[in-house]
Design a protein around this motif. Structure first.
Motif, short mmCIF file in Angstrom:
data_model
loop_
_atom_site.label_atom_id
_atom_site.label_comp_id
_atom_site.label_asym_id
_atom_site.label_seq_id
_atom_site.Cartn_x
_atom_site.Cartn_y
_atom_site.Cartn_z
N ALA A 1 0.90 -1.21 0.12
CA ALA A 1 0.02 0.02 0.21
C ALA A 1 0.85 1.19 -0.08
CB ALA A 1 -1.01 -0.03 1.12
N LEU A 2 1.88 0.91 0.68
CA LEU A 2 3.01 2.46 0.78
C LEU A 2 3.55 2.78 -0.65
CD1 LEU A 2 3.78 4.07 2.99
CD2 LEU A 2 6.02 2.66 2.94
N VAL A 3 3.50 1.84 -1.43
CA VAL A 3 4.02 2.10 -2.99
C VAL A 3 2.88 2.63 -3.57
CG1 VAL A 3 4.54 1.16 -5.30
CG2 VAL A 3 5.58 0.03 -3.23
N ALA A 4 1.55 2.41 -3.66
CA ALA A 4 0.45 3.13 -4.11
C ALA A 4 0.53 4.72 -3.49
CB ALA A 4 -0.74 2.53 -4.01
N ALA A 5 0.49 4.66 -2.08
CA ALA A 5 0.58 5.98 -1.39
C ALA A 5 1.78 7.02 -1.92
CB ALA A 5 0.79 5.83 0.08
N PHE A 6 2.85 6.50 -1.95
CA PHE A 6 3.94 7.34 -2.46
C PHE A 6 3.66 7.79 -4.13
CE2 PHE A 6 8.04 7.60 -0.06
CZ PHE A 6 7.42 7.27 1.08
N GLY A 7 2.72 7.12 -4.84
CA GLY A 7 2.26 7.66 -6.08
C GLY A 7 1.24 8.62 -6.09
N PHE A 8 1.00 8.76 -4.93
CA PHE A 8 -0.25 9.97 -4.93
C PHE A 8 0.17 11.16 -4.10
CE2 PHE A 8 -3.15 6.19 -5.48
CZ PHE A 8 -3.80 6.83 -6.48
N ALA A 9 1.11 10.98 -3.09
CA ALA A 9 1.48 11.99 -2.17
C ALA A 9 1.94 13.44 -2.92
CB ALA A 9 2.56 11.33 -1.33
N PRO A 10 2.76 13.12 -3.96
CA PRO A 10 3.27 14.44 -4.58
C PRO A 10 2.28 15.51 -4.98
CG PRO A 10 4.60 12.66 -5.44
CD PRO A 10 3.33 12.17 -4.85
N TRP A 11 1.11 14.84 -5.39
CA TRP A 11 -0.02 15.94 -5.70
C TRP A 11 -0.55 16.83 -4.30
CZ3 TRP A 11 -1.89 17.56 -9.87
CH2 TRP A 11 -1.91 16.57 -11.03
N ILE B 1 -7.61 14.70 -4.76
CA ILE B 1 -6.45 13.47 -4.41
C ILE B 1 -5.95 13.58 -3.13
CG2 ILE B 1 -4.49 12.64 -5.34
CD1 ILE B 1 -4.91 13.63 -8.10
N ALA B 2 -6.29 14.56 -2.36
CA ALA B 2 -5.80 14.84 -0.88
C ALA B 2 -5.80 13.50 -0.16
CB ALA B 2 -6.26 15.94 -0.26
N GLY B 3 -6.80 12.63 -0.27
CA GLY B 3 -6.83 11.65 0.81
C GLY B 3 -6.52 10.39 0.05
N THR B 4 -6.25 10.54 -1.06
CA THR B 4 -5.90 9.17 -1.45
C THR B 4 -4.68 8.39 -1.11
OG1 THR B 4 -6.79 10.15 -3.82
CG2 THR B 4 -5.40 7.93 -4.13
N PRO B 5 -3.79 9.05 -0.83
CA PRO B 5 -2.32 8.12 -0.16
C PRO B 5 -3.09 7.82 1.27
CG PRO B 5 -1.62 10.37 -0.80
CD PRO B 5 -3.22 10.40 -0.94
N ALA B 6 -3.85 8.45 2.23
CA ALA B 6 -4.34 7.84 3.39
C ALA B 6 -5.39 6.65 3.09
CB ALA B 6 -4.90 8.96 4.22
N GLY B 7 -6.09 6.94 1.94
CA GLY B 7 -6.93 5.81 1.69
C GLY B 7 -6.14 4.22 1.42
N ALA B 8 -4.83 4.69 0.60
CA ALA B 8 -4.12 3.74 0.17
C ALA B 8 -3.57 2.74 1.62
CB ALA B 8 -2.98 3.93 -0.45
N LEU B 9 -3.29 3.60 2.48
CA LEU B 9 -2.77 3.24 3.95
C LEU B 9 -3.86 2.38 4.49
CD1 LEU B 9 -0.32 5.81 5.07
CD2 LEU B 9 -0.01 3.54 4.03
N LEU B 10 -5.08 3.12 4.48
CA LEU B 10 -6.34 2.51 4.98
C LEU B 10 -6.67 1.30 4.59
CD1 LEU B 10 -8.82 2.74 6.84
CD2 LEU B 10 -10.11 4.17 4.89
N GLY B 11 -6.58 1.12 3.13
CA GLY B 11 -6.80 -0.44 2.51
C GLY B 11 -5.77 -1.41 2.89
N GLY B 12 -4.61 -0.84 3.43
CA GLY B 12 -3.64 -1.93 3.64
C GLY B 12 -4.00 -2.38 5.26
N ALA B 13 -4.20 -1.34 5.91
CA ALA B 13 -4.72 -1.60 7.29
C ALA B 13 -6.09 -2.48 7.30
CB ALA B 13 -4.86 -0.17 8.10
N ALA B 14 -6.97 -2.02 6.47
CA ALA B 14 -8.22 -3.07 6.57
C ALA B 14 -7.81 -4.56 6.24
CB ALA B 14 -9.29 -2.39 5.60
#
Length: 425
Positions: free
Chosen positions: A58-68, A366-379
Motif C-alpha cells: 500500500a505504501l508504494v501506491a501512497a507514494f504514487g499519490f503523495a506528490p499531488w 486527490i488529497a485523501g488518496t494516500p491515506a486511503g491507500a494506507l487505510l486499504g492496507g490496514a483494513a
C-alpha cells in the motif's frame, strides 16, 4: 437540440483530427497509456514479489499519490505561466530517462521496495506539471463545443491502448524479463514526447501578467475561483471522498484478486482487462447516458451509486468472473464520470486560470488518496483481503451523497466572469 450540438462537437473534433492537432495529441496519449499499462501491471506484481506485507504494498501506491499534496498547486500555477506543449514534452523526456534508469537497475538485480517508493514519488511529481499542462492545452486544440467528444475520444483511445494492448502484453514481457515492461515504458515516454513536440498549436493567448505577481498569489486565486463555483466545489468534495476509497481499492487490488479470490497473475490481468473493457464502453456511451438520465450532475450521481453497488458485489462474491464483470461495470460508470468531470471543470474555468483551477481541483480531490491507500492496507490486515473493496464502496457512496444538494440546486452557471476555456480531473 442536444443531439445536434453533440453532432457539431463531433464534427469539430473530426476537423481537428484532419488538421493533425488533436490526432497527434490523442496518439501521444494512447502511446503513453500503453506504457503506463505495462508499468501499472508490472509494478504491483513486482511489489508483491518483493514483499508479502500489505502495508508495504500500500505504501508504494501512497507514494504514487503523495506528490499531488506537495506539488500539485505549484504545478498548476507553472502550467498557467509556461508554454504547455513544451512543458509536456520536456516532462515526458525526463520520465523516459527516469524509467530507463529504473529498468537498468532492475535488470542488474537492484530491485528493492525503497527503489519502488522513490520511482512512484518521482514519476508523480513530474506528473503534477504534465497533467495540468495537458488539461490547459486541450481547449487550444479543439473548439469549446467539442470538449465532451474530445475528452471521450481521448479516454477511450487511452483505455484501448492500455487495457487491451498494454495490460495483456505485460505478463508476456514479464515472462521474458522483469525489467522489459519498464524499458518499453521508457520508450513510450520518448515517443509521446516527440508527438507532443510536433504539435503546431501552442499555449492559448493570455493577458500579460501584472508586475509583482507571485506564484503564491496566483495559486490562491485558483483556490478562491474553485471555491467560488458552488457546483465545482460540490463536485470536488464528492471526488475527494470517493478517492479515499479508490486509494484503498487501487493499493490492495492485487491482494484482493490474488489472496482473496485465489487468482494468479492471469486472474489479475483478467480483472483489470474487464475494467478496461468497461471504460471503453463508457466512453462510447457517455452521450447516451447523459441524455437518458438528464443533466450532467444528475448523471454523476447515478453513476456514483452504480459504482458503489458493484464494489459491494466485488467485495462479497468470491469468484473470478463475477468479479471481472463487476469491475467492467465499475469501469464503464467511471469513464462516464471522468468525461463529465473533466468537461465540467474545463467549461466552467476561465482560460487564463485553467492550470490553477485544475490543479486546485486535483489537489483537493486527490488529497485523501494516500491515506486511503494506507487505510486499504490496514483494513486488509485487520479484516481480511476483501475488506478494501468494501471500504471503497462505503466511501464512494458517501461521495455520491455529497452531490445530492448540487443536483437539487441545479447546475447553475459558472461564477467566473471571463468564460473562456477549461481543465481535467
Amino acid at each position: 437540440m442536444a443531439r445536434a450540438a453533440e453532432a457539431g462537437g463531433a464534427a469539430g473534433v473530426g476537423a481537428c483530427v484532419r488538421r493533425g492537432g488533436f490526432g497527434r495529441l490523442r496518439s501521444a496519449a494512447a502511446v503513453s497509456r500503453f506504457g503506463d499499462a505495462l508499468r501499472g501491471t508490472a509494478l504491483p506484481l513486482l511489489a508483491h514479489a518483493l514483499t508479502s506485507d500489505p502495508l508495504l504494498i500500500a505504501l508504494v501506491a501512497a507514494f504514487g499519490f503523495a506528490p499531488w499534496l506537495l506539488f500539485g498547486l505549484l504545478g498548476g500555477a507553472i502550467a498557467d505561466r509556461v508554454d504547455q506543449r513544451r512543458a509536456m514534452w520536456a516532462v515526458d523526456v525526463l520520465r523516459g530517462l527516469l524509467m530507463g534508469g529504473f529498468a537498468l537497475a532492475l535488470a542488474a538485480g537492484a530491485a528493492r521496495i525503497g527503489l519502488l517508493l522513490a520511482l512512484a514519488f518521482a514519476l508523480t511529481t513530474l506528473q503534477t506539471l504534465f497533467d495540468n499542462a495537458a488539461t490547459a492545452l486541450l481547449p487550444a486544440v479543439v473548439p469549446r463545443e467539442s470538449l465532451t467528444s474530445a475528452n471521450a475520444r481521448l479516454m477511450t483511445g487511452q483505455e484501448v491502448a492500455g487495457r487491451f494492448v498494454g495490460g495483456p502484453v505485460a505478463p508476456l514481457l514479464i515472462g521474458v524479463g522483469a525489467a522489459l515492461p519498464f524499458a518499453v515504458d521508457a520508450a513510450t515516454y520518448l515517443i509521446a514526447a516527440a508527438l507532443v513536440a510536433s504539435l503546431r498549436t501552442g499555449s492559448p493567448p493570455r493577458p500579460p501578467a501584472a508586475s509583482g505577481r507571485t506564484l503564491r498569489r496566483e495559486i490562491a486565486e485558483g483556490i478562491r475561483a474553485l471555491w467560488g463555483d458552488r457546483a465545482l466545489r460540490g463536485l470536488c468534495l464528492s471526488v475527494a471522498l470517493a478517492n479515499v476509497g479508490m486509494g484503498a481499492l487501487i493499493a490492495e487490488l492485487v491482494v484482493v484478486v490474488k489472496d482473496w479470490l485465489g487468482a494468479g497473475d492471469f486472474g489479475y490481468v483478467a480483472v483489470t482487462t474487464g475494467y478496461g473493457a468497461g471504460t471503453v464502453l463508457g466512453g462510447l456511451l457517455v452521450g447516451h447516458v447523459v441524455a437518458a438520465v438528464g443533466g450532467r450532475f444528475r448523471t454523476l450521481l447515478v453513476v456514483g451509486l452504480v459504482q458503489t453497488a458493484v464494489l459491494v458485489v466485488f467485495g462479497t462474491v468470491r469468484a473470478l468472473w463475477p468479479a471481472a464483470l463487476a469491475l467492467a461495470l465499475f469501469g464503464c460508470a467511471g469513464t462516464v464520470w471522468n468525461v463529465l468531470e473533466t468537461t465540467l471543470v474545463q467549461q466552467r474555468a476561465p482560460e487564463a486560470m485553467l492550470g490553477r483551477i485544475s490543479s486546485a481541483f486535483r489537489t483537493v480531490s486527490i488529497a485523501g488518496t494516500p491515506a486511503g491507500a494506507l487505510l486499504g492496507g490496514a483494513a486488509a490486515v485487520a479484516w481480511g483481503p476483501n475488506s478494501p473493496a468494501l471500504v471503497a464502496a462505503v466511501l464512494l457512496g458517501a461521495g455520491a451523497v455529497v452531490l445530492i444538494p448540487v443536483v437539487r440546486g441545479g447546475e447553475g452557471t459558472p461564477s467566473h466572469s471571463g468564460k473562456i476555456p477549461l481543465p481535467h480531473s
